[in-house]
Every structure is written in C-alpha cells, then in structure tokens.
Design an enzyme around this catalytic site. Structure first.
Site, PDB file in Angstrom:
ATOM      1  N   GLU A 161    -146.386  -1.009  57.360  1.00  0.00           N
ATOM      2  CA  GLU A 161    -145.993  -2.399  57.092  1.00  0.00           C
ATOM      3  C   GLU A 161    -144.880  -2.850  58.028  1.00  0.00           C
ATOM      4  O   GLU A 161    -143.792  -2.268  58.022  1.00  0.00           O
ATOM      5  CB  GLU A 161    -145.499  -2.533  55.649  1.00  0.00           C
ATOM      6  CG  GLU A 161    -145.051  -3.952  55.306  1.00  0.00           C
ATOM      7  CD  GLU A 161    -144.363  -4.039  53.947  1.00  0.00           C
ATOM      8  OE1 GLU A 161    -144.315  -5.142  53.380  1.00  0.00           O
ATOM      9  OE2 GLU A 161    -143.851  -3.001  53.467  1.00  0.00           O
ATOM     10  N   GLU A 258    -144.689  -8.812  45.524  1.00  0.00           N
ATOM     11  CA  GLU A 258    -143.421  -8.138  45.792  1.00  0.00           C
ATOM     12  C   GLU A 258    -142.329  -9.188  45.982  1.00  0.00           C
ATOM     13  O   GLU A 258    -141.805  -9.383  47.070  1.00  0.00           O
ATOM     14  CB  GLU A 258    -143.536  -7.239  47.027  1.00  0.00           C
ATOM     15  CG  GLU A 258    -142.369  -6.264  47.135  1.00  0.00           C
ATOM     16  CD  GLU A 258    -142.437  -5.381  48.359  1.00  0.00           C
ATOM     17  OE1 GLU A 258    -142.165  -4.177  48.235  1.00  0.00           O
ATOM     18  OE2 GLU A 258    -142.756  -5.896  49.457  1.00  0.00           O
TER      19      GLU A 258
END
Length: 278
Positions: A161, A258
């Site tokens: 990521e 998130e």
C-alpha cells in the site's frame, strides 16, 4: 500443508450483499468499546466484513469465534510491523531485518488460516535516508517474493500500500505508480496493490483514472474523507459517485472503511445506509 488454493483478488459476491462490499476497520471504528466487542457492533451496523491492523495481541481462536458468531468475513490484516510503538512501520524493505520479517510470516499464516483471511498487507517500512533507498528497494523485492511464495500454498495475496507522506513522512512507498511497478518486478500472481483512496488523493489525485489504470493489480480498496480522514461523506472526494463507478465497473472486491469517526461510530454511518448488509 493445506491444499493449494488459486489466489484471487476478486472473491465471489454473496447475493444477499449489496455492492460494493464494505468492511469496517476495527482498529479505527467502534472504538467506543474494547476490541473484541467491536465485531458485534460492526455486524449490527450492517457490515459484512471487517479488517484491522494487527491481530497478534489477541488469540486467533477468540477472533475466529467472534467472526463466526456474527457471520463476518475477515478481509485483511497486516503483517508484523516491527516496533510500532517505537515508530517502525513495517520490515519488508529494511536491510538487515530479513530474518525478523520472514519469521513474522509464521504468525501471519497461523492467523490467516484460523481467520480464513486471504489478504495480508505487508508494510515496507520507513526510509532512513535517500542513500538507503536503493538497498531498500532490493530488500523489498526479495522479501515480497519470499512472502508471495509462502502465501501461495494458502491462497493468500500479499498486498502493498502506498501511504501518503503527510501522515507517514518517511514511509518507503508513497505513489500508486511505484507500487504497480513493484508488483510487476516481483512478478508473482499473488501480489497486488492496496489502493487507499485517501492516501491516493493526497499523493496522486485523479482517483478514478488512477484506479482504472491499475485495476488489474488492485486487490483491495480503502476509503476515508479527505483531508481529515473522517467519514466518507465530506471533503474532496465524491464517494457516492465513486461507489457507483466501482459497481458499474464490476469491482467485487472489498472496500475497507479505514477512517477516524468524527464522533461515535454509529452516529456517523448515514453514508453507509444504501450499502448495508441486507
């Protein structure tokens, strides 16, 4: 050794779930209660799946029991990050820490099997200085190849990521294009990019074009409002439009929430009503 499962970034979608499929991030959401109580809160709110940063402080059997009791899918968790409280943000790109990184994969596989989780975020780590970047790149490739090889027999995809340099000023991987280049360099079928629209908007912008350009290598999406990282109902990104585009494009992976709730989690879930688990 379990039987080999073919890696897949796009699992079949149960008919009773609306699309996209949303997973509550239990490291940030439902913090009004202790961790093990958050699974029930997420299920009651209508989420079909959950994700979190690290499971290692809790027994795998306890987490699995919570998932089973509330009919939740464990979508994602992170590999051990090193000394998180001391500021470390992953080990995969750190020269000299290879043995520690690879030993941590034993814990990853133990939890992933018990939780039936098929995606694991492998964090790169922080850059000590520019002179170290070349050596870190080589270490990153070697460790990711090793992780992908170990994960393959379990049907697990290793995710990388890009994280924005405002929230993590020294993180090794910050750009979407760089992540896709690394996936190509490693060359394993079970490595993919975790595209967090929040991080990507800060670093790259042009979110939908960026998604379409990398779609074949995107194994997971995460969301949060920009710039404050709160609910995806305010800020620079038009999330209802993006969700509709994801649905129309046939994306049937998970979307991890998130974000940091502005107040208590439940009161901020108005944005989620059209996509609740039916």
């Amino acid at each position: 050794m379990p039987g080999r499962r073919p890696p897949s970034n796009r699992a079949a979608v149960p008919e009773e779930f609306a699309m996209p499929r949303f997973a509550a991030n239990l490291s940030l959401m439902f913090n009004e209660v202790e961790f093990m109580a958050r699974f029930e809160r997420a299920a009651h709110a209508g989420f079909a799946g959950v994700e979190f940063l690290f499971p290692y402080a809790w027994a795998a059997d306890d987490i699995a029991g919570a998932l089973e009791a509330h009919r939740l899918t464990q979508v994602l968790f992170n590999a051990p990050p090193g000394d998180w409280d001391g500021g470390e943000r992953g080990l995969a790109a750190l020269p000299g820490r290879e043995a520690e990184f690879r030993a941590g994969l034993d814990d990853v596989l133990r939890y992933a099997e018990r939780l039936d989780c098929r995606r694991v975020h492998v964090m790169a780590g922080n850059v000590a200085d520019l002179a170290a970047a070349e050596a870190m790149h080589a270490t990153y490739l070697d460790n990711l190849a090793h992780a992908a090889d170990r994960f393959a027999a379990y049907g697990i995809t290793a995710l990388i990521e890009p994280i924005n340099s405002r929230d993590m000023p020294h993180y090794f991987l910050t750009r979407q294009a760089a992540a896709h280049e690394i996936v190509a360099e490693v060359g394993a079928d079970n490595i993919a990019v975790q595209m967090d629209f929040y991080h990507a908007q800060i670093m790259d912008g042009d979110i939908w074009t960026t998604f379409r350009a990398g779609r074949d290598n995107i194994g997971h999406i995460q969301i949060a409002g920009v710039p404050e990282r709160n609910e995806p109902d305010d800020g620079e990104l038009n999330y209802p439009w993006l969700f509709e585009r994801l649905d129309a494009a046939g994306y049937n992976g998970w979307v991890g929430c998130e974000y940091i709730p502005r107040d208590d989690t439940e009161s901020g879930l108005g944005w989620f009503a059209p996509w609740r688990r039916r």
